[in-house]
Design a protein around this motif. Structure first.
Motif, PDB file in Angstrom:
ATOM      1  N   LYS A  17       0.828  -1.215   0.000  1.00  0.00           N
ATOM      2  CA  LYS A  17       0.000   0.000   0.000  1.00  0.00           C
ATOM      3  C   LYS A  17       0.859   1.260   0.000  1.00  0.00           C
ATOM      4  O   LYS A  17       0.517   2.260  -0.651  1.00  0.00           O
ATOM      5  CB  LYS A  17      -0.955  -0.028   1.198  1.00  0.00           C
ATOM      6  CG  LYS A  17      -2.081  -1.038   1.019  1.00  0.00           C
ATOM      7  CD  LYS A  17      -3.068  -1.015   2.159  1.00  0.00           C
ATOM      8  CE  LYS A  17      -2.613  -1.850   3.318  1.00  0.00           C
ATOM      9  NZ  LYS A  17      -3.656  -1.985   4.361  1.00  0.00           N
ATOM     10  N   ILE A  18       1.976   1.213   0.698  1.00  0.00           N
ATOM     11  CA  ILE A  18       2.888   2.357   0.708  1.00  0.00           C
ATOM     12  C   ILE A  18       3.474   2.575  -0.682  1.00  0.00           C
ATOM     13  O   ILE A  18       3.464   3.692  -1.221  1.00  0.00           O
ATOM     14  CB  ILE A  18       4.007   2.150   1.751  1.00  0.00           C
ATOM     15  CG1 ILE A  18       3.439   2.296   3.172  1.00  0.00           C
ATOM     16  CG2 ILE A  18       5.162   3.133   1.529  1.00  0.00           C
ATOM     17  CD1 ILE A  18       4.398   1.873   4.261  1.00  0.00           C
ATOM     18  N   ARG A  19       3.976   1.516  -1.281  1.00  0.00           N
ATOM     19  CA  ARG A  19       4.615   1.636  -2.592  1.00  0.00           C
ATOM     20  C   ARG A  19       3.583   1.981  -3.668  1.00  0.00           C
ATOM     21  O   ARG A  19       3.886   2.719  -4.613  1.00  0.00           O
ATOM     22  CB  ARG A  19       5.381   0.358  -2.934  1.00  0.00           C
ATOM     23  CG  ARG A  19       6.582   0.138  -2.018  1.00  0.00           C
ATOM     24  CD  ARG A  19       7.300  -1.176  -2.298  1.00  0.00           C
ATOM     25  NE  ARG A  19       8.335  -1.418  -1.305  1.00  0.00           N
ATOM     26  CZ  ARG A  19       9.582  -0.959  -1.379  1.00  0.00           C
ATOM     27  NH1 ARG A  19       9.957  -0.263  -2.443  1.00  0.00           N
ATOM     28  NH2 ARG A  19      10.456  -1.217  -0.424  1.00  0.00           N
ATOM     29  N   ARG A  20       2.373   1.451  -3.549  1.00  0.00           N
ATOM     30  CA  ARG A  20       1.328   1.792  -4.513  1.00  0.00           C
ATOM     31  C   ARG A  20       1.042   3.293  -4.474  1.00  0.00           C
ATOM     32  O   ARG A  20       0.903   3.937  -5.521  1.00  0.00           O
ATOM     33  CB  ARG A  20       0.046   1.008  -4.227  1.00  0.00           C
ATOM     34  CG  ARG A  20      -1.093   1.383  -5.173  1.00  0.00           C
ATOM     35  CD  ARG A  20      -2.315   0.507  -5.005  1.00  0.00           C
ATOM     36  NE  ARG A  20      -2.994   0.721  -3.743  1.00  0.00           N
ATOM     37  CZ  ARG A  20      -4.132   0.117  -3.394  1.00  0.00           C
ATOM     38  NH1 ARG A  20      -4.688  -0.759  -4.216  1.00  0.00           N
ATOM     39  NH2 ARG A  20      -4.684   0.352  -2.230  1.00  0.00           N
ATOM     40  N   ASP A  65      17.028   1.602  -0.306  1.00  0.00           N
ATOM     41  CA  ASP A  65      17.581   0.771  -1.386  1.00  0.00           C
ATOM     42  C   ASP A  65      17.403   1.416  -2.760  1.00  0.00           C
ATOM     43  O   ASP A  65      18.119   1.075  -3.706  1.00  0.00           O
ATOM     44  CB  ASP A  65      16.907  -0.603  -1.397  1.00  0.00           C
ATOM     45  CG  ASP A  65      17.291  -1.454  -0.196  1.00  0.00           C
ATOM     46  OD1 ASP A  65      18.242  -1.064   0.509  1.00  0.00           O
ATOM     47  OD2 ASP A  65      16.630  -2.474   0.045  1.00  0.00           O
ATOM     48  N   ALA A  66      16.447   2.346  -2.879  1.00  0.00           N
ATOM     49  CA  ALA A  66      16.173   2.970  -4.176  1.00  0.00           C
ATOM     50  C   ALA A  66      17.088   4.151  -4.460  1.00  0.00           C
ATOM     51  O   ALA A  66      17.208   4.568  -5.617  1.00  0.00           O
ATOM     52  CB  ALA A  66      14.716   3.435  -4.238  1.00  0.00           C
ATOM     53  N   TYR A  67      17.748   4.679  -3.441  1.00  0.00           N
ATOM     54  CA  TYR A  67      18.490   5.923  -3.635  1.00  0.00           C
ATOM     55  C   TYR A  67      19.661   5.818  -4.615  1.00  0.00           C
ATOM     56  O   TYR A  67      19.922   6.790  -5.342  1.00  0.00           O
ATOM     57  CB  TYR A  67      18.931   6.498  -2.284  1.00  0.00           C
ATOM     58  CG  TYR A  67      17.867   7.410  -1.715  1.00  0.00           C
ATOM     59  CD1 TYR A  67      17.931   8.781  -1.875  1.00  0.00           C
ATOM     60  CD2 TYR A  67      16.752   6.879  -1.071  1.00  0.00           C
ATOM     61  CE1 TYR A  67      16.930   9.615  -1.385  1.00  0.00           C
ATOM     62  CE2 TYR A  67      15.746   7.694  -0.579  1.00  0.00           C
ATOM     63  CZ  TYR A  67      15.837   9.060  -0.751  1.00  0.00           C
ATOM     64  OH  TYR A  67      14.840   9.885  -0.279  1.00  0.00           O
ATOM     65  N   PRO A  68      20.382   4.709  -4.695  1.00  0.00           N
ATOM     66  CA  PRO A  68      21.408   4.627  -5.751  1.00  0.00           C
ATOM     67  C   PRO A  68      20.830   4.825  -7.146  1.00  0.00           C
ATOM     68  O   PRO A  68      21.438   5.502  -7.988  1.00  0.00           O
ATOM     69  CB  PRO A  68      21.988   3.217  -5.569  1.00  0.00           C
ATOM     70  CG  PRO A  68      21.795   2.916  -4.114  1.00  0.00           C
ATOM     71  CD  PRO A  68      20.472   3.550  -3.770  1.00  0.00           C
ATOM     72  N   GLN A  69      19.633   4.254  -7.399  1.00  0.00           N
ATOM     73  CA  GLN A  69      18.996   4.453  -8.707  1.00  0.00           C
ATOM     74  C   GLN A  69      18.476   5.874  -8.859  1.00  0.00           C
ATOM     75  O   GLN A  69      18.569   6.465  -9.938  1.00  0.00           O
ATOM     76  CB  GLN A  69      17.850   3.453  -8.883  1.00  0.00           C
ATOM     77  CG  GLN A  69      18.316   2.005  -9.024  1.00  0.00           C
ATOM     78  CD  GLN A  69      17.164   1.055  -9.252  1.00  0.00           C
ATOM     79  OE1 GLN A  69      16.612   1.001 -10.346  1.00  0.00           O
ATOM     80  NE2 GLN A  69      16.788   0.310  -8.223  1.00  0.00           N
ATOM     81  N   GLU A  90       5.122  11.229   3.712  1.00  0.00           N
ATOM     82  CA  GLU A  90       5.598  10.785   5.024  1.00  0.00           C
ATOM     83  C   GLU A  90       4.509  10.932   6.078  1.00  0.00           C
ATOM     84  O   GLU A  90       4.314  10.053   6.927  1.00  0.00           O
ATOM     85  CB  GLU A  90       6.840  11.581   5.429  1.00  0.00           C
ATOM     86  CG  GLU A  90       8.089  11.213   4.632  1.00  0.00           C
ATOM     87  CD  GLU A  90       9.306  12.015   5.060  1.00  0.00           C
ATOM     88  OE1 GLU A  90      10.415  11.450   5.025  1.00  0.00           O
ATOM     89  OE2 GLU A  90       9.143  13.195   5.434  1.00  0.00           O
ATOM     90  N   GLU A  91       3.796  12.035   6.003  1.00  0.00           N
ATOM     91  CA  GLU A  91       2.738  12.286   6.980  1.00  0.00           C
ATOM     92  C   GLU A  91       1.557  11.353   6.768  1.00  0.00           C
ATOM     93  O   GLU A  91       1.013  10.786   7.722  1.00  0.00           O
ATOM     94  CB  GLU A  91       2.285  13.749   6.850  1.00  0.00           C
ATOM     95  CG  GLU A  91       1.384  14.208   7.971  1.00  0.00           C
ATOM     96  CD  GLU A  91       1.117  15.700   7.899  1.00  0.00           C
ATOM     97  OE1 GLU A  91      -0.069  16.077   8.036  1.00  0.00           O
ATOM     98  OE2 GLU A  91       2.069  16.481   7.696  1.00  0.00           O
ATOM     99  N   GLU A  92       1.183  11.154   5.507  1.00  0.00           N
ATOM    100  CA  GLU A  92       0.031  10.306   5.215  1.00  0.00           C
ATOM    101  C   GLU A  92       0.299   8.835   5.513  1.00  0.00           C
ATOM    102  O   GLU A  92      -0.596   8.110   5.980  1.00  0.00           O
ATOM    103  CB  GLU A  92      -0.362  10.459   3.737  1.00  0.00           C
ATOM    104  CG  GLU A  92      -0.979  11.804   3.387  1.00  0.00           C
ATOM    105  CD  GLU A  92      -1.308  11.918   1.914  1.00  0.00           C
ATOM    106  OE1 GLU A  92      -0.936  10.989   1.148  1.00  0.00           O
ATOM    107  OE2 GLU A  92      -1.940  12.917   1.514  1.00  0.00           O
ATOM    108  N   THR A 116      14.567   6.584   4.762  1.00  0.00           N
ATOM    109  CA  THR A 116      14.866   5.309   5.408  1.00  0.00           C
ATOM    110  C   THR A 116      14.121   4.170   4.733  1.00  0.00           C
ATOM    111  O   THR A 116      14.693   3.113   4.436  1.00  0.00           O
ATOM    112  CB  THR A 116      14.487   5.370   6.895  1.00  0.00           C
ATOM    113  OG1 THR A 116      15.217   6.426   7.529  1.00  0.00           O
ATOM    114  CG2 THR A 116      14.796   4.049   7.592  1.00  0.00           C
ATOM    115  N   TYR A 117      12.839   4.397   4.476  1.00  0.00           N
ATOM    116  CA  TYR A 117      11.999   3.330   3.920  1.00  0.00           C
ATOM    117  C   TYR A 117      12.466   2.929   2.529  1.00  0.00           C
ATOM    118  O   TYR A 117      12.469   1.737   2.176  1.00  0.00           O
ATOM    119  CB  TYR A 117      10.541   3.791   3.863  1.00  0.00           C
ATOM    120  CG  TYR A 117       9.565   2.644   3.742  1.00  0.00           C
ATOM    121  CD1 TYR A 117       9.006   2.064   4.872  1.00  0.00           C
ATOM    122  CD2 TYR A 117       9.233   2.122   2.497  1.00  0.00           C
ATOM    123  CE1 TYR A 117       8.133   0.990   4.772  1.00  0.00           C
ATOM    124  CE2 TYR A 117       8.359   1.052   2.388  1.00  0.00           C
ATOM    125  CZ  TYR A 117       7.819   0.489   3.528  1.00  0.00           C
ATOM    126  OH  TYR A 117       6.964  -0.582   3.425  1.00  0.00           O
TER     127      TYR A 117
END
Length: 461
Positions: free
Chosen positions: A373-376, A407-411, A394-396, A403-404
């Motif tokens: 649900k978060i990623r969607r 792993d995506a930050y390098p891309q 972040e608030e919602e 942090t969450y």
């Protein structure tokens, strides 16, 4: 939204890999048979607790002839009697599904897809809509969004008038290409005259929106030939919306595609040239690039919804109704109820057998977990609006974004260096050169996509 999309050939060639179209997240390849009719009913209970409007999708799978490019779930037959038992079962499914939902919930969105929905006759159309109204409460014409996919070879002025009479107010026409050489190669002979006659009939009957579907990457297409088709579409049909789909040649999965000569398909370089030219031609004519394959006039509801930050995406593409739970009806149909996706049985026999026993025709599906649900939410925001307000998310969702999605930050860093996005602690902004590559950007935030074999998806461009 600003008309900013740009075309960077080097970037597109480097990033042009296979990936999901994100009509759902998780995508349909994650569905499994552990999701049963009982799982579905639990999600319906949750949906009723939450309330809100409903959306109905009806799959009418029959086609008179096969179009060689087609990857839809369809049944090719010239025998119109095959629709009789199917519609009987569909009527029964409507009653079973409606009994599960709070009768006070209004159907604000309805869609007939296929296949060729107008394969069925006029009386069958009337009966199907009457049964639907018997069991569900449909919004009035001003508030409802009721659409149907049309093959102009299977419709005339009387058909269009009937469809408006029974409640449809939006129409989508398959065109693909007006060039007769291309049409012959893909086994879809369709004259401009019969296509424009349907468009004219839709306008005469006060349909609120007319959309045309084209495909680039078909045999014998060239930038010049496709430009000629687009020119006719823009000036003769003048649709409110346009979808220009990338043809994905996957003959190992779709047998009909084996009927086409691979050597007659445009090269990847020519396909990109066709795409580039099409974007320039449509935006030059005043259409707004919505995203993916979709264009709309600036005053169309899709463009307005995107401008207001209210655009959504579902199994029919971009949508203005994000708050509707979607009930899938018919063989192979997919729905989205509460925190789940589900798909009906995939063969006519299995579909009929379920309904024979007064059972829901659920074949497979998935219950979304908290991560899904978060990623969607994040992927939907990016693919619909090309921007993500990190602080609001972040608030919602009650997360620390950095942090969450660590792993995506390098891309994301690579996308930033390549000029696809700009981001900081407050926002991810998809730049002009990144809009055509939005699927790649979303894949960086997708838990599942890195684990999937390439053959499951088409190329992003």
């Amino acid at each position: 939204m600003e008309q900013t999309v740009t075309f960077d050939l080097d970037l597109i060639q480097r990033y042009n890999k296979a990936g999901p179209r994100y009509t759902s997240y998780p995508t349909a390849v994650e569905f499994n048979e552990n999701f049963t009719a009982e799982s579905y009913q639990q999600q319906v209970d949750l949906s009723n607790q939450r309330g809100g409007p409903l959306s109905l999708y009806f799959h009418l799978p029959f086609c008179d002839t096969v179009c060689f490019y087609c990857a839809c779930n369809k049944i090719i037959t010239k025998n119109r009697q095959h629709a009789v038992p199917y519609l009987k079962n569909l009527h029964k499914e409507i009653a079973l599904q409606a009994a599960l939902f709070d009768s006070k919930r209004i159907v604000e969105q309805l869609h007939w897809g296929g296949g060729t929905p107008t394969f069925i006759n006029h009386q069958q159309m009337r009966e199907l809509m009457a049964v639907t109204r018997q069991h569900f409460t449909l919004a009035d014409d001003d508030n409802g969004e009721f659409s149907i996919e049309i093959d102009p070879r299977e419709a005339d002025e009387k058909t269009i008038a009937l469809l408006r009479e029974i409640g449809f107010n939006r129409i989508s026409l398959g065109v693909q290409d007006f060039n007769p050489v291309v049409q012959k190669a893909v086994n879809r002979i369709q004259s401009e005259t019969e296509t424009l006659a349907v468009v004219d009939a839709a306008r005469a009957n006060n349909f609120r929106s007319i959309s045309l579907d084209l495909i680039y990457g078909l045999p014998h297409q060239t930038p010049r030939s496709f430009s000629q088709t687009l020119d006719k579409v823009i000036h003769s049909a003048n649709p409110d919306r346009l979808s220009i789909f990338n043809y994905a040649h996957m003959p190992e999965r779709f047998k009909a595609q084996r009927q086409m000569n691979k050597d007659e398909l445009p090269t990847p370089e020519v396909k990109l040239e066709i795409l580039h030219q099409s974007i320039d031609q449509l935006t030059g004519a005043g259409y707004v690039y919505i995203g993916m394959d979709h264009f709309a006039k600036p005053d169309d509801e899709l463009a307005v919804a995107q401008h207001n930050g209210k655009l959504y995406r579902n199994f029919q593409g971009y949508s203005t109704r994000s708050d509707c739970d979607l009930i899938g009806l018919g063989v192979t149909s997919i729905g989205r109820i509460a925190d789940s996706y589900s798909q009906n049985q995939r063969t006519l026999d299995d579909y009929a057998n379920s309904l024979k026993h007064n059972e829901l025709a659920i074949y497979q599906g998935i219950n979304l977990n908290a991560d899904d649900k978060i990623r969607r939410a994040v992927i939907t925001q990016l693919i619909c609006h090309f921007t993500l307000d990190i602080r609001t998310i972040e608030e919602e969702l009650n997360i620390n974004f950095a942090t969450y999605f660590a792993d995506a930050y390098p891309q994301l860093d690579q996308f930033s260096r390549d000029g696809l996005i700009r981001y900081d602690t407050n926002e991810i902004k998809v730049l002009a050169s990144g809009q055509l590559l939005i699927r790649n950007i979303c894949m960086a935030l997708d838990f599942y996509s890195q684990q999937k074999a390439k053959h499951l998806f088409s190329s992003v461009i």
